[in-house]
Design a protein around this motif. Structure first.
Motif, PDB file in Angstrom:
ATOM      1  N   MET A   1       0.846  -1.208   0.000  1.00 11.55           N
ATOM      2  CA  MET A   1       0.000   0.000   0.000  1.00 11.55           C
ATOM      3  C   MET A   1       0.878   1.254   0.000  1.00 11.55           C
ATOM      4  SD  MET A   1      -2.973   0.950   2.727  1.00 11.55           S
ATOM      5  CE  MET A   1      -3.560   2.622   2.862  1.00 11.55           C
ATOM      6  N   THR A   2       0.608   2.175  -0.894  1.00 10.17           N
ATOM      7  CA  THR A   2       1.415   3.397  -0.969  1.00 10.17           C
ATOM      8  C   THR A   2       0.941   4.410   0.071  1.00 10.17           C
ATOM      9  OG1 THR A   2      -0.062   4.289  -2.652  1.00 10.17           O
ATOM     10  CG2 THR A   2       1.887   3.112  -3.427  1.00 10.17           C
ATOM     11  N   ASP A   3       1.867   5.271   0.481  1.00 11.34           N
ATOM     12  CA  ASP A   3       1.507   6.343   1.417  1.00 11.34           C
ATOM     13  C   ASP A   3       0.558   7.313   0.736  1.00 11.34           C
ATOM     14  OD1 ASP A   3       3.057   5.405   3.513  1.00 11.34           O
ATOM     15  OD2 ASP A   3       4.844   6.462   2.813  1.00 11.34           O
ATOM     16  N   PRO A   4      -0.339   7.953   1.508  1.00 15.68           N
ATOM     17  CA  PRO A   4      -1.221   8.954   0.905  1.00 15.68           C
ATOM     18  C   PRO A   4      -0.419  10.093   0.284  1.00 15.68           C
ATOM     19  CG  PRO A   4      -1.945   8.403   3.132  1.00 15.68           C
ATOM     20  CD  PRO A   4      -0.594   7.780   2.943  1.00 15.68           C
ATOM     21  N   VAL A   5      -0.942  10.646  -0.801  1.00 20.07           N
ATOM     22  CA  VAL A   5      -0.318  11.818  -1.411  1.00 20.07           C
ATOM     23  C   VAL A   5      -0.509  13.030  -0.501  1.00 20.07           C
ATOM     24  CG1 VAL A   5      -0.504  13.431  -3.353  1.00 20.07           C
ATOM     25  CG2 VAL A   5      -0.460  10.985  -3.768  1.00 20.07           C
ATOM     26  N   PHE A   6      -1.701  13.132   0.102  1.00 20.35           N
ATOM     27  CA  PHE A   6      -1.972  14.182   1.086  1.00 20.35           C
ATOM     28  C   PHE A   6      -2.380  13.555   2.412  1.00 20.35           C
ATOM     29  CE2 PHE A   6      -2.890  16.829  -2.731  1.00 20.35           C
ATOM     30  CZ  PHE A   6      -2.070  17.910  -2.432  1.00 20.35           C
ATOM     31  N   GLN A   7      -1.832  14.087   3.497  1.00 26.79           N
ATOM     32  CA  GLN A   7      -2.255  13.727   4.847  1.00 26.79           C
ATOM     33  C   GLN A   7      -2.437  15.020   5.638  1.00 26.79           C
ATOM     34  OE1 GLN A   7       1.194  10.973   5.475  1.00 26.79           O
ATOM     35  NE2 GLN A   7      -0.327   9.730   6.557  1.00 26.79           N
ATOM     36  N   LEU A   8      -3.668  15.346   5.935  1.00 21.38           N
ATOM     37  CA  LEU A   8      -3.955  16.516   6.767  1.00 21.38           C
ATOM     38  C   LEU A   8      -4.469  16.016   8.113  1.00 21.38           C
ATOM     39  CD1 LEU A   8      -4.346  17.517   3.702  1.00 21.38           C
ATOM     40  CD2 LEU A   8      -5.560  19.435   4.717  1.00 21.38           C
ATOM     41  N   GLN A   9      -3.862  16.496   9.182  1.00 22.33           N
ATOM     42  CA  GLN A   9      -4.269  16.082  10.520  1.00 22.33           C
ATOM     43  C   GLN A   9      -4.614  17.311  11.344  1.00 22.33           C
ATOM     44  OE1 GLN A   9      -4.534  12.778  11.547  1.00 22.33           O
ATOM     45  NE2 GLN A   9      -5.543  13.653  13.345  1.00 22.33           N
ATOM     46  N   ASP A  10      -5.909  17.480  11.615  1.00 24.53           N
ATOM     47  CA  ASP A  10      -6.387  18.557  12.480  1.00 24.53           C
ATOM     48  C   ASP A  10      -5.913  19.933  11.989  1.00 24.53           C
ATOM     49  OD1 ASP A  10      -8.050  19.103  14.619  1.00 24.53           O
ATOM     50  OD2 ASP A  10      -6.406  19.245  16.049  1.00 24.53           O
ATOM     51  N   ALA A  11      -5.863  20.099  10.652  1.00 20.97           N
ATOM     52  CA  ALA A  11      -5.357  21.351  10.075  1.00 20.97           C
ATOM     53  C   ALA A  11      -6.361  22.482  10.273  1.00 20.97           C
ATOM     54  CB  ALA A  11      -5.074  21.168   8.583  1.00 20.97           C
ATOM     55  N   SER A  12      -5.850  23.635  10.665  1.00 22.12           N
ATOM     56  CA  SER A  12      -6.709  24.812  10.829  1.00 22.12           C
ATOM     57  C   SER A  12      -6.049  26.015  10.169  1.00 22.12           C
ATOM     58  CB  SER A  12      -6.970  25.100  12.313  1.00 22.12           C
ATOM     59  OG  SER A  12      -5.754  25.341  12.998  1.00 22.12           O
ATOM     60  N   LEU A  13      -6.857  27.012   9.879  1.00 24.95           N
ATOM     61  CA  LEU A  13      -6.358  28.232   9.252  1.00 24.95           C
ATOM     62  C   LEU A  13      -7.075  29.421   9.861  1.00 24.95           C
ATOM     63  CD1 LEU A  13      -4.643  29.582   6.972  1.00 24.95           C
ATOM     64  CD2 LEU A  13      -6.637  29.320   5.492  1.00 24.95           C
ATOM     65  N   LYS A  14      -6.293  30.333  10.422  1.00 23.82           N
ATOM     66  CA  LYS A  14      -6.824  31.591  10.953  1.00 23.82           C
ATOM     67  C   LYS A  14      -6.128  32.721  10.210  1.00 23.82           C
ATOM     68  CE  LYS A  14      -6.926  29.592  15.635  1.00 23.82           C
ATOM     69  NZ  LYS A  14      -8.197  29.666  16.321  1.00 23.82           N
ATOM     70  N   LEU A  15      -6.886  33.689   9.745  1.00 22.04           N
ATOM     71  CA  LEU A  15      -6.319  34.837   9.046  1.00 22.04           C
ATOM     72  C   LEU A  15      -6.743  36.115   9.735  1.00 22.04           C
ATOM     73  CD1 LEU A  15      -6.937  33.779   5.323  1.00 22.04           C
ATOM     74  CD2 LEU A  15      -4.803  33.634   6.601  1.00 22.04           C
ATOM     75  N   ASN A  16      -5.887  37.112   9.674  1.00 21.10           N
ATOM     76  CA  ASN A  16      -6.212  38.401  10.271  1.00 21.10           C
ATOM     77  C   ASN A  16      -6.955  39.271   9.277  1.00 21.10           C
ATOM     78  OD1 ASN A  16      -5.006  37.995  12.863  1.00 21.10           O
ATOM     79  ND2 ASN A  16      -2.996  38.218  11.905  1.00 21.10           N
ATOM     80  N   GLY A  17      -8.170  39.658   9.639  1.00 19.28           N
ATOM     81  CA  GLY A  17      -8.964  40.549   8.805  1.00 19.28           C
ATOM     82  C   GLY A  17      -9.125  41.899   9.467  1.00 19.28           C
ATOM     83  N   ASN A  18      -9.887  42.788   8.826  1.00 13.28           N
ATOM     84  CA  ASN A  18     -10.092  44.140   9.372  1.00 13.28           C
ATOM     85  C   ASN A  18     -10.771  44.105  10.740  1.00 13.28           C
ATOM     86  OD1 ASN A  18      -8.978  45.266   7.092  1.00 13.28           O
ATOM     87  ND2 ASN A  18     -10.934  45.444   6.018  1.00 13.28           N
ATOM     88  N   ALA A  19     -11.611  43.086  10.942  1.00 17.59           N
ATOM     89  CA  ALA A  19     -12.351  43.001  12.210  1.00 17.59           C
ATOM     90  C   ALA A  19     -11.669  42.062  13.199  1.00 17.59           C
ATOM     91  CB  ALA A  19     -13.781  42.522  11.925  1.00 17.59           C
ATOM     92  N   GLY A  20     -10.388  41.762  12.959  1.00 18.54           N
ATOM     93  CA  GLY A  20      -9.671  40.856  13.849  1.00 18.54           C
ATOM     94  C   GLY A  20      -9.451  39.506  13.196  1.00 18.54           C
ATOM     95  N   GLN A  21      -9.135  38.509  14.010  1.00 12.29           N
ATOM     96  CA  GLN A  21      -8.805  37.183  13.499  1.00 12.29           C
ATOM     97  C   GLN A  21     -10.063  36.444  13.030  1.00 12.29           C
ATOM     98  OE1 GLN A  21      -6.956  34.039  16.099  1.00 12.29           O
ATOM     99  NE2 GLN A  21      -5.130  34.701  14.992  1.00 12.29           N
ATOM    100  N   VAL A  22      -9.934  35.802  11.885  1.00 15.39           N
ATOM    101  CA  VAL A  22     -11.062  35.047  11.319  1.00 15.39           C
ATOM    102  C   VAL A  22     -10.655  33.585  11.207  1.00 15.39           C
ATOM    103  CG1 VAL A  22     -12.634  34.819   9.369  1.00 15.39           C
ATOM    104  CG2 VAL A  22     -11.715  37.068   9.951  1.00 15.39           C
TER     105      VAL A  22
END
Length: 222
Positions: free
Chosen positions: A1-22
């Motif tokens: 069995m080949t390893d996955p091409v993508f492995q995401l574990q509990d990935a999150s993304l926060k970006l700073n916007g005009n009204a604060g963190q989103v």
């Protein structure tokens, strides 16, 4: 069995916007196997494109881990990510992103040259012929229709024979006829080179052509 091409574990993304963190993405865990075709679907603002950008290392996850081809993208610098993508990932955007001062041939050949491909212009010409643009090699983007520009973008993405193809609403700016033709080409190119394809789409018809459909709502996989 080949390893996955993508492995995401509990990935999150926060970006700073005009009204604060989103908070954009919340605890995304996802594996994608080699050769899979995966559609990312969901309403506008659900985080589909952000997830694709995180998978491509164009946006860095602010939490969790994102691995592609066994490499941890979250641990790489911007330069490291750019080098990693080169030759390994082909990315197709909704808005083409062609260089206006370059011909179709130059737009496709330049990334190959940067990657040290000896026959860059020959390969670029072959890719453009494969997407039906053999008669447009020396035309500039402004001299081409939207459908033709997206074909150039597809040729550019597939020319390095990448292991991964990422497409963000590749038919979003096209009419239904051109959109259908682009999708046929995208799946043909993927099949020819055996790439793993992940695409963002609002089209149920397009999603149905993929092996898997991953639906997002409010930055979470449903």
């Amino acid at each position: 069995m080949t390893d996955p091409v993508f492995q995401l574990q509990d990935a999150s993304l926060k970006l700073n916007g005009n009204a604060g963190q989103v908070d954009i993405l919340h605890g995304i865990t996802l594996n994608v196997a080699q050769g899979d075709t995966v559609a990312l679907t969901g309403p506008s603002g659900s985080g589909k494109s952000s997830l694709l950008m995180v998978m491509g290392g164009l946006e860095k996850a602010t939490g969790g881990t994102v691995c592609a081809l066994g490499q941890d993208l979250t641990a790489m610098s911007e330069d490291g990510l750019a080098k990693f993508r080169r030759g390994r990932m082909g990315i197709v955007f909704q808005s083409f992103h062609l260089i206006p001062t370059m011909t179709a041939l130059e737009n496709v050949a330049t990334p190959l040259e940067l990657n040290g491909v000896a026959d860059a212009f020959d390969r670029a010409e072959a890719e453009l012929i494969a997407v039906g643009l053999g008669h447009r090699l020396n035309h500039y983007p402004a001299q081409m229709s939207g459908g033709e520009q997206q074909r150039v973008a597809l040729a550019r993405a597939s020319a390095p024979r990448p292991a991964i193809l990422l497409a963000d609403e590749p038919t979003g700016n096209l009419d239904s006829t051109n959109g259908a033709a682009i999708m046929d080409l995208l799946f043909d190119l993927r099949g020819k080179h055996g790439a793993t394809l992940v695409l963002v789409t609002h089209s149920d018809e397009l999603a149905a052509r993929c092996d898997r459909v991953v639906t997002l709502t409010d930055g979470r996989i449903v």
